[in-house]
Motif scaffolding. Structure first.
Motif, PDB file in Angstrom:
ATOM      1  N   VAL A   1       0.835  -1.210   0.000  1.00  0.00           N
ATOM      2  CA  VAL A   1       0.000   0.000   0.000  1.00  0.00           C
ATOM      3  C   VAL A   1       0.869   1.259   0.000  1.00  0.00           C
ATOM      4  CG1 VAL A   1      -1.958  -1.143   1.100  1.00  0.00           C
ATOM      5  CG2 VAL A   1      -0.263  -0.004   2.525  1.00  0.00           C
TER       6      VAL A   1
ATOM      7  N   LEU B   1       1.599   1.781  -3.537  1.00  0.00           N
ATOM      8  CA  LEU B   1       0.344   2.181  -4.169  1.00  0.00           C
ATOM      9  C   LEU B   1       0.020   3.646  -3.890  1.00  0.00           C
ATOM     10  CD1 LEU B   1      -2.351   1.533  -5.603  1.00  0.00           C
ATOM     11  CD2 LEU B   1      -3.213   0.694  -3.395  1.00  0.00           C
TER      12      LEU B   1
ATOM     13  N   SER C   1       5.358   6.344  -7.875  1.00  0.00           N
ATOM     14  CA  SER C   1       5.353   4.976  -8.394  1.00  0.00           C
ATOM     15  C   SER C   1       4.705   4.945  -9.773  1.00  0.00           C
ATOM     16  CB  SER C   1       4.589   4.043  -7.448  1.00  0.00           C
ATOM     17  OG  SER C   1       5.188   4.005  -6.173  1.00  0.00           O
TER      18      SER C   1
ATOM     19  N   TRP D   1       2.524   3.589 -13.001  1.00  0.00           N
ATOM     20  CA  TRP D   1       1.154   3.056 -12.970  1.00  0.00           C
ATOM     21  C   TRP D   1       1.144   1.531 -12.920  1.00  0.00           C
ATOM     22  CZ3 TRP D   1      -0.687  -0.303 -16.580  1.00  0.00           C
ATOM     23  CH2 TRP D   1      -0.010  -0.389 -17.802  1.00  0.00           C
TER      24      TRP D   1
ATOM     25  N   ARG E   1       1.932   0.404  -9.427  1.00  0.00           N
ATOM     26  CA  ARG E   1       0.810   0.672  -8.527  1.00  0.00           C
ATOM     27  C   ARG E   1      -0.300  -0.367  -8.716  1.00  0.00           C
ATOM     28  NH1 ARG E   1      -0.197   7.156  -8.534  1.00  0.00           N
ATOM     29  NH2 ARG E   1      -1.288   6.689  -6.587  1.00  0.00           N
TER      30      ARG E   1
ATOM     31  N   CYS F   1       0.953  -3.623  -7.149  1.00  0.00           N
ATOM     32  CA  CYS F   1       0.957  -3.546  -5.678  1.00  0.00           C
ATOM     33  C   CYS F   1      -0.464  -3.589  -5.123  1.00  0.00           C
ATOM     34  CB  CYS F   1       1.673  -2.278  -5.219  1.00  0.00           C
ATOM     35  SG  CYS F   1       3.465  -2.366  -5.415  1.00  0.00           S
ATOM     36  N   ALA F   2      -1.405  -2.961  -5.815  1.00  0.00           N
ATOM     37  CA  ALA F   2      -2.802  -3.052  -5.388  1.00  0.00           C
ATOM     38  C   ALA F   2      -3.275  -4.504  -5.442  1.00  0.00           C
ATOM     39  CB  ALA F   2      -3.682  -2.177  -6.280  1.00  0.00           C
TER      40      ALA F   2
ATOM     41  N   VAL G   1      -7.402   4.035   1.793  1.00  0.00           N
ATOM     42  CA  VAL G   1      -6.845   2.739   1.414  1.00  0.00           C
ATOM     43  C   VAL G   1      -7.182   1.688   2.473  1.00  0.00           C
ATOM     44  CG1 VAL G   1      -4.723   1.447   1.004  1.00  0.00           C
ATOM     45  CG2 VAL G   1      -5.001   3.718   0.007  1.00  0.00           C
TER      46      VAL G   1
END
Length: 427
Positions: free
Chosen positions: A179, A182, A187, A189, A192, A195-196, A238
């Motif tokens: 997170v 993210l 970072s 795209w 991200r 990582c999500a 988040v």
């Protein structure tokens, strides 16, 4: 030359071997791809990193960094574990445990000597996050197909992830890191998105493990991250989305198992922990200084367990495990090591350039140590890697702070030159 500058110029091959080890530590390809099993990729990559780092220093007559008090405490802890063969209740297992602990100590020392810039720290953490996607998919697939689940409903995977509790705590470790990548605007795209995905899949894997300790550790980790993160609204959003997903999609069995915390005396797993803690207490009274020898807890069980506790368990608490196996001498050394590394992560959280990642590491450490209260393992590579990254974060932050102080004391003309020369530093 500061540690950040050194990080760009040396130990390059050792660093990439470490990144490979971080990914292999989670993906464990040798466990599910038979052709790779003989290669022992985790040992190969970690040994290669340590060997290249040592050869680099021997060839250039450069000193090895031992990380001050916490590093020396870890060396003392490993030496004590190996020496405990002399008084162990199971000398053969103690010898094996001592050797494995020396390997993990070598990994820690390699990390703090090789991870010398913010960029390297981020790449190492990123490799762990991305590698965890493989682990999560494995856990979820086993649950979907009903493969070899513990107690009929607790999912797990292969290798070190065969224990649902161990798997859950290692997955909880990567969620704050994921997170953090993210939430960071810098970072890319693709990173991200990945990582999500890693964060969501890790939470799902923890839920499917039905690990109460893993769930508590994850909650603590995300709470610490949200409180310490500078972009509070973003952190709350988040965290809120992860919590909402947990409420909506967690199976009924997950909530039923967590409800048994209030009636632990009726739960065999919970009572196993109670018995294990009683055994640890009795060992500490009988052998307070040096314990029964590294790895000897389960073999000392018949000597110290109450009559109704017929099945031997592990200590289910890393601190009680250390007390039982290596006594209060071992505990003192372990606390200096663990406390120093944890404090290092929180100290590095203030760094302007690297604080976003250090705060995530601090949150991961807080959650992991909470998990250790329920399912501690002395021989966990994840623990020594996490602590090594935290120690490296503090060292990098301290070096940057020292450089900034030197620049502040320079005359104006020298400051311009220093800024020009330092413009290539890895962030």
């Amino acid at each position: 030359m500061g540690v950040g500058e050194q990080g760009q110029q040396r130990d390059v091959l050792a660093f990439y071997a470490l990144v490979g080890f971080a990914a292999v530590m989670y993906a464990v390809p040798g466990e599910w791809i038979p052709a790779l099993a003989p290669l022992r990729l985790a040992l190969l990559t970690s040994g290669l990193a340590a060997g290249l780092m040592a050869l680099r220093r021997l060839g250039r007559a450069e000193p090895l960094y031992f990380d001050g008090a916490r590093g020396l405490a870890l060396l003392g802890f490993s030496a004590l574990a190996f020496a405990s063969v002399a008084w162990s209740v199971h000398p053969e297992l103690t010898r094996f445990t001592g050797i494995e602990l020396l390997k993990l100590t070598a990994i820690y020392l390699t990390i703090i000597n090789v991870i010398t810039s913010g960029r390297r720290l981020a790449l190492m953490c990123g490799a762990m996050v991305l590698g965890s996607i493989v682990t999560s998919i494995g856990v979820i697939d086993w649950y979907r197909t009903g493969v070899d689940m513990v107690e009929g409903f607790r999912s797990r995977w292969v290798g070190v992830y065969a224990d649902p509790n161990h798997m859950a705590m290692n997955m909880a470790l990567v969620v704050p890191l994921a997170v953090a990548f993210l939430a960071r605007k810098e970072s890319g795209w693709l990173m991200r998105v990945l990582c999500a995905l890693a964060a969501v899949l890790s939470v799902v894997a923890i839920v499917l493990s039905h690990s109460r300790g893993g769930f508590i550790g994850l909650s603590v980790a995300m709470g610490v991250w949200a409180i310490r993160e500078k972009r509070r609204i973003q952190a709350v959003v988040v965290g809120g989305l992860l919590a909402l997903g947990l409420v909506l999609f967690a199976p009924k069995s997950f909530w039923q198992r967590n409800e048994t915390v209030t009636s632990f005396h009726q739960d065999a797993s919970a009572m196993g922990r109670v018995y294990a803690w009683q055994v640890a207490s009795r060992i500490s009274l009988d052998k307070p200084l040096l314990g029964v020898g590294a790895g000897g807890f389960r073999f000392a069980w018949p000597l110290y367990a109450p009559p109704e506790a017929r099945q031997a368990y592990v200590a289910h608490n890393i601190f009680l495990d250390v007390i039982g196996e290596l006594g209060f001498v071992g505990l003192a050394l372990f606390l200096v090591f663990a406390g120093g590394a944890t404090g290092g992560a929180f100290a590095a959280s203030k760094d302007a350039q690297m604080g976003w990642l250090a705060r995530a590491l601090a949150a991961s450490m807080a959650g992991y140590l909470v998990c250790d209260l329920f399912s501690g393992y002395i021989l966990s590579a994840h623990l020594y890697v996490l602590f090594g990254l935290a120690a490296s974060a503090q060292r990098i932050a301290q070096a940057r702070e020292e450089t900034a102080l030197v620049v502040q004391r320079m005359p104006a003309a020298d400051k311009s030159a220093a800024a020009w020369e330092g413009s290539g530093h890895a962030a």
